[in-house]
Design a protein around this motif. Sequence first.
Motif, PDB file in Angstrom:
ATOM      1  N   LEU A 132      52.232  40.348  28.034  1.00  0.00           N
ATOM      2  CA  LEU A 132      52.402  40.496  29.475  1.00  0.00           C
ATOM      3  C   LEU A 132      51.193  41.186  30.095  1.00  0.00           C
ATOM      4  CD1 LEU A 132      56.165  41.553  29.650  1.00  0.00           C
ATOM      5  CD2 LEU A 132      55.196  39.342  30.298  1.00  0.00           C
ATOM      6  N   GLY A 133      50.675  42.220  29.425  1.00  0.00           N
ATOM      7  CA  GLY A 133      49.515  42.932  29.937  1.00  0.00           C
ATOM      8  C   GLY A 133      48.269  42.055  29.986  1.00  0.00           C
ATOM      9  N   LEU A 134      48.044  41.260  28.940  1.00  0.00           N
ATOM     10  CA  LEU A 134      46.893  40.358  28.928  1.00  0.00           C
ATOM     11  C   LEU A 134      47.053  39.267  29.986  1.00  0.00           C
ATOM     12  CD1 LEU A 134      46.297  40.038  25.085  1.00  0.00           C
ATOM     13  CD2 LEU A 134      44.905  41.309  26.740  1.00  0.00           C
ATOM     14  N   ALA A 135      48.289  38.827  30.214  1.00  0.00           N
ATOM     15  CA  ALA A 135      48.522  37.852  31.284  1.00  0.00           C
ATOM     16  C   ALA A 135      48.219  38.463  32.654  1.00  0.00           C
ATOM     17  CB  ALA A 135      49.956  37.342  31.229  1.00  0.00           C
ATOM     18  N   ASP A 136      48.501  39.757  32.825  1.00  0.00           N
ATOM     19  CA  ASP A 136      48.106  40.451  34.065  1.00  0.00           C
ATOM     20  C   ASP A 136      46.592  40.355  34.260  1.00  0.00           C
ATOM     21  OD1 ASP A 136      50.743  41.272  34.317  1.00  0.00           O
ATOM     22  OD2 ASP A 136      50.358  43.340  33.724  1.00  0.00           O
ATOM     23  N   ALA A 137      45.846  40.695  33.200  1.00  0.00           N
ATOM     24  CA  ALA A 137      44.387  40.673  33.291  1.00  0.00           C
ATOM     25  C   ALA A 137      43.889  39.282  33.638  1.00  0.00           C
ATOM     26  CB  ALA A 137      43.779  41.144  31.967  1.00  0.00           C
ATOM     27  N   ALA A 138      44.458  38.262  33.002  1.00  0.00           N
ATOM     28  CA  ALA A 138      44.031  36.889  33.266  1.00  0.00           C
ATOM     29  C   ALA A 138      44.340  36.479  34.703  1.00  0.00           C
ATOM     30  CB  ALA A 138      44.719  35.936  32.286  1.00  0.00           C
ATOM     31  N   ALA A 139      45.531  36.862  35.200  1.00  0.00           N
ATOM     32  CA  ALA A 139      45.915  36.484  36.559  1.00  0.00           C
ATOM     33  C   ALA A 139      45.040  37.168  37.599  1.00  0.00           C
ATOM     34  CB  ALA A 139      47.382  36.832  36.799  1.00  0.00           C
ATOM     35  N   LEU A 140      44.757  38.455  37.414  1.00  0.00           N
ATOM     36  CA  LEU A 140      43.919  39.172  38.376  1.00  0.00           C
ATOM     37  C   LEU A 140      42.498  38.624  38.367  1.00  0.00           C
ATOM     38  CD1 LEU A 140      43.597  41.380  40.450  1.00  0.00           C
ATOM     39  CD2 LEU A 140      43.326  43.046  38.593  1.00  0.00           C
ATOM     40  N   ALA A 141      41.963  38.353  37.180  1.00  0.00           N
ATOM     41  CA  ALA A 141      40.620  37.784  37.092  1.00  0.00           C
ATOM     42  C   ALA A 141      40.560  36.421  37.759  1.00  0.00           C
ATOM     43  CB  ALA A 141      40.190  37.681  35.634  1.00  0.00           C
ATOM     44  N   THR A 142      41.639  35.647  37.646  1.00  0.00           N
ATOM     45  CA  THR A 142      41.660  34.304  38.243  1.00  0.00           C
ATOM     46  C   THR A 142      41.653  34.356  39.767  1.00  0.00           C
ATOM     47  OG1 THR A 142      42.775  33.334  36.325  1.00  0.00           O
ATOM     48  CG2 THR A 142      42.986  32.172  38.411  1.00  0.00           C
ATOM     49  N   VAL A 143      42.470  35.235  40.363  1.00  0.00           N
ATOM     50  CA  VAL A 143      42.493  35.283  41.835  1.00  0.00           C
ATOM     51  C   VAL A 143      41.155  35.795  42.375  1.00  0.00           C
ATOM     52  CG1 VAL A 143      45.003  35.557  41.971  1.00  0.00           C
ATOM     53  CG2 VAL A 143      43.556  37.590  41.964  1.00  0.00           C
ATOM     54  N   ILE A 144      40.498  36.681  41.624  1.00  0.00           N
ATOM     55  CA  ILE A 144      39.180  37.149  42.049  1.00  0.00           C
ATOM     56  C   ILE A 144      38.147  36.031  41.899  1.00  0.00           C
ATOM     57  CG2 ILE A 144      37.287  38.717  41.437  1.00  0.00           C
ATOM     58  CD1 ILE A 144      39.419  40.845  40.848  1.00  0.00           C
ATOM     59  N   LYS A 145      38.206  35.298  40.823  1.00  0.00           N
ATOM     60  CA  LYS A 145      37.281  34.190  40.592  1.00  0.00           C
ATOM     61  C   LYS A 145      37.429  33.112  41.665  1.00  0.00           C
ATOM     62  CE  LYS A 145      36.520  30.371  37.339  1.00  0.00           C
ATOM     63  NZ  LYS A 145      36.976  29.765  36.057  1.00  0.00           N
TER      64      LYS A 145
END
Length: 381
Positions: free
Chosen positions: A292-305
């Motif tokens: 879940l934590g790694l999915a948080d990181a991936a989701a936040l990086a995606t919206v910024i990208k």
Amino acid sequence: MALPPEVCIRGAGIVGRTLALLLARERVRVALVAPPAAVEREDVRAYALNAASRELLVSLRAWPEGISATPVREMVVDGDEGGRVQFSAARQKVEALAWIVDVPALEKQLADAVRFQPQIEVVSEPVAAPLTVVCEGKASATREALGVSYAVTRYPQHAIAARLEAEQSHDGTARQWFNDKGEVFALLPLDGVHGRRLALVWSVDQLRAPALLAQSAEEFNAAATEASHQAFGALRLASERAAWPLARAIADRWTGTLPATEQTAGQPPRTWALAGDAAHTVHPLAGQGLNLGLADAAALATVIKERDYWRSVGDPRLLRRYERARRTEVLQMSLATDGLQQLFSHGLGPLPALRNWGMRGFDRTRLVKHWVTRQAMGLKA
């Protein structure tokens, strides 16, 4: 770093470093706050990472190789009155149901990757940036300072973790037993598919935990062997024992604007976001906490990208999009793990027979079991 950072990440654990690497890959300048290392002690933790987490870490060249990441080829879950559910990687037509990853090995891979990424500057104190991401874990001081409520539901349980040496090879099989006291005894394979080492995560009543920790090695070995029904033969302690209280929790806000004392006149408001255990924790029985934590990181990086070129990395709309994307999934997993724990915490009346009947029925429903397995692996189809 010649230019000031765009993102300051407070917390250099697995989630914080992963987020830093994801952002740096998109040419975002990152300040990663890493406090002085604590006195080292033996780390007996191991994480079950799903296919989505593995793919993410492989893309960052941070996946530990060799026996530091053991594929789970089979998983068997036993109830207290004959209920059983079995999962097979071969039936799912995948390489593994999950990978059991040695924590120190993963942390070293991430630290090495950060060291060679010029977009990341490791700092000892927080620095000003348009966006601050809090990855400090469940006891985050920054979250508390921001006035974020962290609703904690405590279980009357502690988790006991250790490394065990088994008499027989585990053959890449993970085993889990529930009993009518709500306790969960889980053995996760280590040292490759032909290894004999196992990671133990034993969720026990909080009143029983001190006694188990105080047992001699021989007494603990006997208790663990009995709890495992000798599935891998006799078990022997191969490490120290560690323990911690269990709880599920979720923050009432995951994003917001930093206090006025951390703003600069004439500049866009500086914002913050939570990720990983700073935003949520769940019961470990499904092994989904770090996923879940790694999915948080991936989701936040995606919206910024994917932001519009004129938006700041800390734009509140981006952060709200991130929170909406993640909060629902986290709540679903939290409720699912809590429901399982509650289901097995009562041993009165017809409930034991009903829950074990349900396990046997679920094991026979191929389509439903296939869907559940794919969801746990982080695969949406």
